[in-house]
Design a protein around this motif. Structure first.
Motif, PDB file in Angstrom:
ATOM      1  N   TRP A  45       1.205  -7.910  -3.907  1.00  0.00           N
ATOM      2  CA  TRP A  45       1.149  -6.418  -3.111  1.00  0.00           C
ATOM      3  C   TRP A  45       2.503  -6.500  -2.520  1.00  0.00           C
ATOM      4  CZ3 TRP A  45      -1.322  -2.308  -3.381  1.00  0.00           C
ATOM      5  CH2 TRP A  45      -1.369  -1.338  -2.171  1.00  0.00           C
ATOM      6  N   ASN A  49       5.395  -3.434  -3.640  1.00  0.00           N
ATOM      7  CA  ASN A  49       5.748  -2.601  -2.685  1.00  0.00           C
ATOM      8  C   ASN A  49       7.343  -2.647  -2.203  1.00  0.00           C
ATOM      9  OD1 ASN A  49       3.403  -0.947  -1.778  1.00  0.00           O
ATOM     10  ND2 ASN A  49       2.543  -2.732  -2.047  1.00  0.00           N
ATOM     11  N   ALA A  54       9.263  -1.890  -7.949  1.00  0.00           N
ATOM     12  CA  ALA A  54       8.404  -0.640  -8.218  1.00  0.00           C
ATOM     13  C   ALA A  54       9.228   0.243  -9.107  1.00  0.00           C
ATOM     14  CB  ALA A  54       7.827   0.242  -6.852  1.00  0.00           C
ATOM     15  N   ASP A  63       0.908   2.661  -9.866  1.00  0.00           N
ATOM     16  CA  ASP A  63      -0.564   2.898  -9.430  1.00  0.00           C
ATOM     17  C   ASP A  63      -1.453   2.079 -10.076  1.00  0.00           C
ATOM     18  OD1 ASP A  63       0.364   5.026  -7.874  1.00  0.00           O
ATOM     19  OD2 ASP A  63      -0.051   6.721  -9.180  1.00  0.00           O
ATOM     20  N   LYS A  66      -1.056  -1.442  -8.579  1.00  0.00           N
ATOM     21  CA  LYS A  66      -1.363  -1.381  -7.283  1.00  0.00           C
ATOM     22  C   LYS A  66      -3.124  -1.304  -7.269  1.00  0.00           C
ATOM     23  CE  LYS A  66       2.480   0.557  -4.580  1.00  0.00           C
ATOM     24  NZ  LYS A  66       2.818   1.623  -3.715  1.00  0.00           N
ATOM     25  N   LYS A  70      -5.262  -4.194  -5.641  1.00  0.00           N
ATOM     26  CA  LYS A  70      -6.381  -3.860  -4.693  1.00  0.00           C
ATOM     27  C   LYS A  70      -7.825  -4.245  -5.013  1.00  0.00           C
ATOM     28  CE  LYS A  70      -4.227   0.348  -2.761  1.00  0.00           C
ATOM     29  NZ  LYS A  70      -4.446   1.767  -2.838  1.00  0.00           N
ATOM     30  N   GLU A  82      -1.603   0.524   2.960  1.00  0.00           N
ATOM     31  CA  GLU A  82      -0.552   1.209   2.081  1.00  0.00           C
ATOM     32  C   GLU A  82       0.907   1.085   2.706  1.00  0.00           C
ATOM     33  OE1 GLU A  82      -0.644   2.702  -0.795  1.00  0.00           O
ATOM     34  OE2 GLU A  82      -2.771   2.086  -1.116  1.00  0.00           O
TER      35      GLU A  82
END
Length: 83
Positions: A45, A49, A54, A63, A66, A70, A82
């Motif tokens: 994560w 980010n 990215a 997306d 992520k 998640k 987020e």
């Protein structure tokens, strides 16, 4: 998340397999961002980010990555923000 992630030219998928073994990755095409342990989920994560990481993916791919992270986080009762 069924989004296909393209093969990146700047990475070798075998490196991920060699380093982490046969584990689940948030980017299974390139074997990046292992999500098999709590520590790996937190690290994945954090790394996805970072703008520099990215930027190597299309927005839909980010997306998808992520989303996989998640889902793995719920397995370890990790709250994902987020921010």
């Amino acid at each position: 998340m069924g989004t296909y992630i393209s093969r990146r030219d700047d990475t070798d998928p075998d490196e991920g397999k060699n380093e982490y073994g046969d584990v689940e990755f948030a980017d299974p095409t390139n074997n990046k961002y292992p999500i098999d342990t709590e520590e790996h989920v937190r690290a994945a994560w954090s790394y996805i980010n970072k703008a520099s990481n990215a930027a190597k993916y299309d927005p839909d791919e980010v997306d998808a990555i992520k989303g996989r992270i998640k889902r793995a986080a719920t397995t370890f009762d990790i709250e994902i923000s987020e921010d």
